[in-house]
Scaffold this motif. Structure first.
Motif, PDB file in Angstrom:
ATOM      1  N   VAL A  64       0.843  -1.200   0.000  1.00  0.00           N
ATOM      2  CA  VAL A  64       0.000   0.000   0.000  1.00  0.00           C
ATOM      3  C   VAL A  64       0.874   1.245   0.000  1.00  0.00           C
ATOM      4  O   VAL A  64       1.765   1.395   0.855  1.00  0.00           O
ATOM      5  N   LEU A  65       0.601   2.145  -0.932  1.00  0.00           N
ATOM      6  CA  LEU A  65       1.250   3.460  -0.952  1.00  0.00           C
ATOM      7  C   LEU A  65       0.237   4.478  -0.466  1.00  0.00           C
ATOM      8  O   LEU A  65      -0.787   4.722  -1.108  1.00  0.00           O
ATOM      9  N   ASP A  66       0.518   5.073   0.693  1.00  0.00           N
ATOM     10  CA  ASP A  66      -0.378   6.047   1.323  1.00  0.00           C
ATOM     11  C   ASP A  66       0.154   7.443   1.009  1.00  0.00           C
ATOM     12  O   ASP A  66       1.014   7.966   1.709  1.00  0.00           O
ATOM     13  N   VAL A  67      -0.364   8.040  -0.064  1.00  0.00           N
ATOM     14  CA  VAL A  67       0.124   9.331  -0.539  1.00  0.00           C
ATOM     15  C   VAL A  67      -0.577  10.448   0.246  1.00  0.00           C
ATOM     16  O   VAL A  67      -1.801  10.501   0.302  1.00  0.00           O
ATOM     17  N   ALA A 116       8.067   6.614  -6.895  1.00  0.00           N
ATOM     18  CA  ALA A 116       7.607   5.226  -6.888  1.00  0.00           C
ATOM     19  C   ALA A 116       7.840   4.602  -8.250  1.00  0.00           C
ATOM     20  O   ALA A 116       7.684   5.261  -9.288  1.00  0.00           O
ATOM     21  N   GLU A 117       8.184   3.328  -8.243  1.00  0.00           N
ATOM     22  CA  GLU A 117       8.370   2.601  -9.488  1.00  0.00           C
ATOM     23  C   GLU A 117       7.011   2.277 -10.118  1.00  0.00           C
ATOM     24  O   GLU A 117       5.992   2.204  -9.435  1.00  0.00           O
ATOM     25  N   ASP A 118       7.005   2.076 -11.410  1.00  0.00           N
ATOM     26  CA  ASP A 118       5.784   1.709 -12.117  1.00  0.00           C
ATOM     27  C   ASP A 118       5.251   0.374 -11.608  1.00  0.00           C
ATOM     28  O   ASP A 118       6.027  -0.562 -11.360  1.00  0.00           O
ATOM     29  N   THR A 119       3.927   0.299 -11.460  1.00  0.00           N
ATOM     30  CA  THR A 119       3.189  -0.926 -11.099  1.00  0.00           C
ATOM     31  C   THR A 119       3.736  -1.591  -9.840  1.00  0.00           C
ATOM     32  O   THR A 119       3.683  -2.810  -9.699  1.00  0.00           O
ATOM     33  N   ALA A 120       4.251  -0.817  -8.906  1.00  0.00           N
ATOM     34  CA  ALA A 120       4.920  -1.389  -7.736  1.00  0.00           C
ATOM     35  C   ALA A 120       3.971  -1.705  -6.578  1.00  0.00           C
ATOM     36  O   ALA A 120       4.349  -2.441  -5.664  1.00  0.00           O
ATOM     37  N   TYR A 121       2.749  -1.168  -6.616  1.00  0.00           N
ATOM     38  CA  TYR A 121       1.861  -1.286  -5.466  1.00  0.00           C
ATOM     39  C   TYR A 121       0.543  -1.954  -5.839  1.00  0.00           C
ATOM     40  O   TYR A 121       0.072  -1.861  -6.978  1.00  0.00           O
ATOM     41  N   GLU A 145      -0.450   9.693 -11.674  1.00  0.00           N
ATOM     42  CA  GLU A 145       0.711   9.153 -10.973  1.00  0.00           C
ATOM     43  C   GLU A 145       0.313   7.941 -10.127  1.00  0.00           C
ATOM     44  O   GLU A 145       1.056   6.952 -10.042  1.00  0.00           O
ATOM     45  N   ALA A 146      -0.866   8.019  -9.502  1.00  0.00           N
ATOM     46  CA  ALA A 146      -1.356   6.863  -8.744  1.00  0.00           C
ATOM     47  C   ALA A 146      -1.563   5.669  -9.666  1.00  0.00           C
ATOM     48  O   ALA A 146      -1.217   4.528  -9.331  1.00  0.00           O
ATOM     49  N   ARG A 147      -2.111   5.930 -10.849  1.00  0.00           N
ATOM     50  CA  ARG A 147      -2.311   4.855 -11.822  1.00  0.00           C
ATOM     51  C   ARG A 147      -0.984   4.248 -12.250  1.00  0.00           C
ATOM     52  O   ARG A 147      -0.858   3.021 -12.385  1.00  0.00           O
ATOM     53  N   ARG A 148       0.009   5.096 -12.454  1.00  0.00           N
ATOM     54  CA  ARG A 148       1.321   4.595 -12.862  1.00  0.00           C
ATOM     55  C   ARG A 148       1.918   3.690 -11.789  1.00  0.00           C
ATOM     56  O   ARG A 148       2.531   2.652 -12.095  1.00  0.00           O
ATOM     57  N   ALA A 149       1.729   4.054 -10.530  1.00  0.00           N
ATOM     58  CA  ALA A 149       2.371   3.328  -9.435  1.00  0.00           C
ATOM     59  C   ALA A 149       1.642   2.037  -9.061  1.00  0.00           C
ATOM     60  O   ALA A 149       2.246   1.153  -8.442  1.00  0.00           O
ATOM     61  N   VAL A 150       0.355   1.916  -9.402  1.00  0.00           N
ATOM     62  CA  VAL A 150      -0.416   0.734  -9.006  1.00  0.00           C
ATOM     63  C   VAL A 150      -0.337  -0.330 -10.096  1.00  0.00           C
ATOM     64  O   VAL A 150      -0.203  -0.022 -11.283  1.00  0.00           O
ATOM     65  N   GLY A 154      -5.041  -3.054  -9.854  1.00  0.00           N
ATOM     66  CA  GLY A 154      -4.899  -2.531  -8.506  1.00  0.00           C
ATOM     67  C   GLY A 154      -5.884  -1.425  -8.202  1.00  0.00           C
ATOM     68  O   GLY A 154      -6.507  -0.838  -9.089  1.00  0.00           O
ATOM     69  N   VAL A 155      -6.025  -1.126  -6.922  1.00  0.00           N
ATOM     70  CA  VAL A 155      -7.031  -0.201  -6.416  1.00  0.00           C
ATOM     71  C   VAL A 155      -6.419   1.176  -6.163  1.00  0.00           C
ATOM     72  O   VAL A 155      -5.334   1.291  -5.587  1.00  0.00           O
ATOM     73  N   VAL A 156      -7.142   2.230  -6.580  1.00  0.00           N
ATOM     74  CA  VAL A 156      -6.804   3.615  -6.242  1.00  0.00           C
ATOM     75  C   VAL A 156      -8.007   4.222  -5.535  1.00  0.00           C
ATOM     76  O   VAL A 156      -9.133   4.157  -6.045  1.00  0.00           O
TER      77      VAL A 156
END
Length: 281
Positions: A64-67, A116-121, A145-150, A154-156
């Motif tokens: 989980v990335l809590d931005v 954050a790396e792409d698709t890392a979360y 950016e959230a889409r890139r990282a998930v 994955g869920v945003v």
């Protein structure tokens, strides 16, 4: 404490260095996020956010990335549930405090240029960043950016303050009957842009969103919107809500009633906050 630079555009640099308006940084340096969700009516926002997130998050352990995770209020219970949680926040004091939460890592960063790396979360949460991005382009940028990282599928989850939250709250408090507050409150209700004022010291520069516009921003960021949920419903406007939340039986009744109307279109905008849930296709 070193101040973060604040260029006229208000955007992060190419390196991802977070830029935060001086008044927003000063607001959060007051430390109110340490207790805001632990007392009074703020507990309703906390408990409802918690139950909604638990409903939509995958099984543990999820990454989980809590931005904009602040001092780690939600990161703490997420880690306690068994998730691997990382907080990214533009306020140095928040990063310091959330980094002390067991099972949580934290670093300085900007929602519009995530470190954050792409698709890392598995999950990316934005439970505050959209509050302080008045321009649609900037909000879409944060969501992208959230889409890139998930990861794919994955869920945003993004939180927004409702367009009429200020009007409803100042009516509840009685401040709406002061001409100067009424003028400012009506202006925010018209375009969603809240500016700080000595007459209105309780909040800072912010954007109050019409719930109906948020799915379009998800779509523009490449996310598939799957639902919207009123966090506090109408209960937060009731004068006795603090006492109700103190009583376990009444608290459960309030939570159940709020749950019952959480996605009712005619009532969605009465809540103080809305969670919009989407996925990366």
């Amino acid at each position: 404490m070193t101040r973060l630079p604040s260029p006229a555009s208000g955007t992060p640099s190419a390196s991802g260095t977070p830029y935060l308006r001086e008044e927003i940084l000063a607001y959060y340096e007051r430390g109110g996020e340490n207790t805001r969700l632990a007392e009074g009516a703020g507990r309703l926002e906390f408990w409802r956010t918690q139950e909604l997130l638990r409903r939509f998050l995958p099984d543990t352990p999820a990454r989980v990335l809590d931005v904009g995770g602040g001092t780690g209020v939600h990161a703490a219970w997420l880690a306690g549930d068994g998730h691997e949680v990382e907080v990214v926040d533009p306020v140095p004091m928040h990063v310091e405090r959330s980094g002390l939460v067991p099972g949580v890592t934290a670093r300085l960063g900007d929602a519009r240029a995530l470190p954050a790396e792409d698709t890392a979360y598995d999950v990316v949460l934005l439970l505050g960043p959209l509050y302080h991005l008045p321009e649609r382009l900037e909000r879409v940028r944060a969501l992208a950016e959230a889409r890139r990282a998930v990861r794919p599928g994955g869920v945003v989850v993004a939180a927004t303050i409702n367009r009429y939250a200020g009007l409803n709250d100042t009516l509840r408090q009685g401040n709406y009957f002061r001409p100067e507050r009424r003028e400012r409150t009506d202006a925010v209700a018209a375009d969603g842009r809240h500016l700080p004022s000595a007459d209105d010291p309780d909040f800072t520069t912010a954007y109050f969103a019409d719930p109906a516009e948020v799915p379009g921003e998800f779509d523009a960021a490449g996310l598939v919107c799957q639902g919207q949920y009123g966090v506090e419903g109408v209960a937060w406007l009731m004068g006795d809500v603090d006492a109700w939340l103190d009583d376990p039986e009444r608290r459960e009744a309030v939570l159940a009633a709020t749950r019952r109307i959480e996605s009712e279109p005619s009532l969605l905008g009465t809540s103080g906050h809305v969670l919009t849930v989407g996925r990366r296709a």
